[in-house]
Design a protein around this motif. Sequence first.
Motif, PDB file in Angstrom:
ATOM      1  N   ASP A 126      27.780   5.226  62.595  1.00 34.02           N
ATOM      2  CA  ASP A 126      28.387   4.026  63.158  1.00 34.02           C
ATOM      3  C   ASP A 126      29.018   4.289  64.515  1.00 34.02           C
ATOM      4  OD1 ASP A 126      29.341   3.083  59.849  1.00 34.02           O
ATOM      5  OD2 ASP A 126      27.625   2.391  61.011  1.00 34.02           O
ATOM      6  N   GLU A 127      29.449   5.525  64.730  1.00 31.75           N
ATOM      7  CA  GLU A 127      30.101   5.874  65.992  1.00 31.75           C
ATOM      8  C   GLU A 127      29.873   7.349  66.283  1.00 31.75           C
ATOM      9  OE1 GLU A 127      34.231   4.898  66.008  1.00 31.75           O
ATOM     10  OE2 GLU A 127      34.602   5.925  67.894  1.00 31.75           O
ATOM     11  N   ILE A 128      29.586   7.659  67.542  1.00 34.07           N
ATOM     12  CA  ILE A 128      29.426   9.053  67.961  1.00 34.07           C
ATOM     13  C   ILE A 128      30.813   9.654  68.144  1.00 34.07           C
ATOM     14  CG2 ILE A 128      28.578  10.587  69.772  1.00 34.07           C
ATOM     15  CD1 ILE A 128      26.265   9.300  68.352  1.00 34.07           C
ATOM     16  N   ARG A 129      31.054  10.786  67.476  1.00 32.69           N
ATOM     17  CA  ARG A 129      32.342  11.490  67.598  1.00 32.69           C
ATOM     18  C   ARG A 129      32.097  12.977  67.812  1.00 32.69           C
ATOM     19  NH1 ARG A 129      34.235   9.100  62.144  1.00 32.69           N
ATOM     20  NH2 ARG A 129      34.502   6.937  62.698  1.00 32.69           N
ATOM     21  N   ASP A 130      33.073  13.636  68.354  1.00 35.89           N
ATOM     22  CA  ASP A 130      33.053  15.093  68.478  1.00 35.89           C
ATOM     23  C   ASP A 130      31.764  15.632  69.097  1.00 35.89           C
ATOM     24  OD1 ASP A 130      35.546  15.143  67.185  1.00 35.89           O
ATOM     25  OD2 ASP A 130      34.578  15.134  65.229  1.00 35.89           O
TER      26      ASP A 130
ATOM     27  N   VAL B 183      21.454  12.665  66.558  1.00 36.52           N
ATOM     28  CA  VAL B 183      22.424  11.695  66.064  1.00 36.52           C
ATOM     29  C   VAL B 183      22.272  10.432  66.905  1.00 36.52           C
ATOM     30  CG1 VAL B 183      24.869  11.199  65.689  1.00 36.52           C
ATOM     31  CG2 VAL B 183      24.001  13.527  65.348  1.00 36.52           C
ATOM     32  N   VAL B 184      22.121   9.293  66.236  1.00 44.29           N
ATOM     33  CA  VAL B 184      21.948   8.014  66.918  1.00 44.29           C
ATOM     34  C   VAL B 184      23.038   7.063  66.436  1.00 44.29           C
ATOM     35  CG1 VAL B 184      20.393   6.067  67.312  1.00 44.29           C
ATOM     36  CG2 VAL B 184      19.454   8.365  67.015  1.00 44.29           C
ATOM     37  N   ALA B 185      23.723   6.429  67.379  1.00 46.14           N
ATOM     38  CA  ALA B 185      24.751   5.452  67.027  1.00 46.14           C
ATOM     39  C   ALA B 185      24.099   4.098  66.783  1.00 46.14           C
ATOM     40  CB  ALA B 185      25.786   5.341  68.141  1.00 46.14           C
ATOM     41  N   ARG B 186      24.373   3.529  65.620  1.00 44.37           N
ATOM     42  CA  ARG B 186      23.798   2.217  65.288  1.00 44.37           C
ATOM     43  C   ARG B 186      24.222   1.148  66.291  1.00 44.37           C
ATOM     44  NH1 ARG B 186      24.496   4.030  59.804  1.00 44.37           N
ATOM     45  NH2 ARG B 186      22.443   3.989  58.836  1.00 44.37           N
ATOM     46  N   HIS B 187      25.501   1.094  66.644  1.00 42.07           N
ATOM     47  CA  HIS B 187      25.988   0.039  67.542  1.00 42.07           C
ATOM     48  C   HIS B 187      25.405   0.155  68.933  1.00 42.07           C
ATOM     49  CE1 HIS B 187      28.566   2.500  70.102  1.00 42.07           C
ATOM     50  NE2 HIS B 187      28.830   3.195  69.011  1.00 42.07           N
ATOM     51  N   ALA B 188      25.034   1.346  69.324  1.00 44.81           N
ATOM     52  CA  ALA B 188      24.582   1.573  70.699  1.00 44.81           C
ATOM     53  C   ALA B 188      23.202   0.997  70.967  1.00 44.81           C
ATOM     54  CB  ALA B 188      24.590   3.071  71.003  1.00 44.81           C
ATOM     55  N   VAL B 189      22.442   0.703  69.904  1.00 45.29           N
ATOM     56  CA  VAL B 189      21.112   0.162  70.158  1.00 45.29           C
ATOM     57  C   VAL B 189      21.166  -1.313  70.524  1.00 45.29           C
ATOM     58  CG1 VAL B 189      19.961   1.842  68.696  1.00 45.29           C
ATOM     59  CG2 VAL B 189      20.598  -0.354  67.732  1.00 45.29           C
ATOM     60  N   ASP B 190      22.326  -1.939  70.358  1.00 41.32           N
ATOM     61  CA  ASP B 190      22.450  -3.356  70.702  1.00 41.32           C
ATOM     62  C   ASP B 190      22.508  -3.530  72.214  1.00 41.32           C
ATOM     63  OD1 ASP B 190      22.553  -3.955  68.008  1.00 41.32           O
ATOM     64  OD2 ASP B 190      24.736  -3.801  67.957  1.00 41.32           O
ATOM     65  N   GLN B 191      21.467  -4.084  72.764  1.00 45.08           N
ATOM     66  CA  GLN B 191      21.396  -4.464  74.173  1.00 45.08           C
ATOM     67  C   GLN B 191      21.662  -3.314  75.141  1.00 45.08           C
ATOM     68  OE1 GLN B 191      20.182  -7.516  74.976  1.00 45.08           O
ATOM     69  NE2 GLN B 191      19.849  -7.526  72.775  1.00 45.08           N
ATOM     70  N   TRP B 192      21.179  -2.134  74.814  1.00 42.68           N
ATOM     71  CA  TRP B 192      21.311  -0.995  75.719  1.00 42.68           C
ATOM     72  C   TRP B 192      20.548  -1.288  77.006  1.00 42.68           C
ATOM     73  CZ3 TRP B 192      18.896   4.424  74.474  1.00 42.68           C
ATOM     74  CH2 TRP B 192      19.276   5.335  75.443  1.00 42.68           C
ATOM     75  N   TRP B 193      19.298  -1.729  76.863  1.00 44.05           N
ATOM     76  CA  TRP B 193      18.486  -2.042  78.025  1.00 44.05           C
ATOM     77  C   TRP B 193      18.148  -3.523  78.089  1.00 44.05           C
ATOM     78  CZ3 TRP B 193      14.299   2.349  77.756  1.00 44.05           C
ATOM     79  CH2 TRP B 193      14.849   3.514  78.258  1.00 44.05           C
ATOM     80  N   GLY B 194      18.757  -4.327  77.247  1.00 41.80           N
ATOM     81  CA  GLY B 194      18.464  -5.748  77.235  1.00 41.80           C
ATOM     82  C   GLY B 194      17.190  -6.088  76.478  1.00 41.80           C
ATOM     83  N   LEU B 195      16.752  -5.218  75.573  1.00 44.63           N
ATOM     84  CA  LEU B 195      15.540  -5.429  74.786  1.00 44.63           C
ATOM     85  C   LEU B 195      15.901  -5.787  73.358  1.00 44.63           C
ATOM     86  CD1 LEU B 195      13.681  -2.227  76.006  1.00 44.63           C
ATOM     87  CD2 LEU B 195      13.372  -4.548  76.876  1.00 44.63           C
ATOM     88  N   ASP B 196      14.889  -6.090  72.533  1.00 48.99           N
ATOM     89  CA  ASP B 196      15.193  -6.336  71.126  1.00 48.99           C
ATOM     90  C   ASP B 196      15.557  -5.010  70.462  1.00 48.99           C
ATOM     91  OD1 ASP B 196      12.895  -5.051  69.771  1.00 48.99           O
ATOM     92  OD2 ASP B 196      11.703  -6.684  70.585  1.00 48.99           O
TER      93      ASP B 196
END
Length: 183
Positions: free
Chosen positions: A89-93, A112-125
């Motif tokens: 859910d969040e990148i830490r450490d 490690v991939v943050a779920r929230h970060a994929v929302d509108q990173w580049w303006g794509l789906d």
Amino acid sequence: MGGRSSANCKLLAAVVSGLVACLANQAAAPAGPASRPRESYAACDRPEVRVAADAPEIEIVCAALARVVSYFADAGFEIDPQLTISFVDEIRDTPWPDSPHGFFDRARSEIVVARHAVDQWWGLDDREELLGSLHHELGHFAVAAVLGDEFGRLPRAWHEFIAYSVQLDLTTAGVREAVLAHN
């Protein structure tokens, strides 16, 4: 596969081969700590690949992994993926504070991939955003697999250059145009 061309694969092969030659007989630098997965599953029909994610995310991970492995194979580099891909859910450490979307930890062979970060990173789906992020981080993993212990000798700018090149080359022409227009 997206915008991949024979010329791009040959360029990748030449760049990585040249870097391997330049870094011969050098020691690797250690990588920093990573977030731990919540759950692990064998995934992508590969016993050495573990994905801690929801079912739709696992499907996207497997598609991205197949594309990157094929991309590097086309460039002359056979990669046997042995890694963990964790969604958090969040990148830490992380030793990379400028990587809020995700990162590759070589010491743990973990992405490690943050779920929230994929929302509108580049303006794509969401699917295209996630594929782009995974192509990028899997590009780092593939470079580590090719370079082995020489991975840490390559400056970070070169790692990013190769990862972004892989990422953009594996996108479709329409997505690539949207990304370049958005940034």
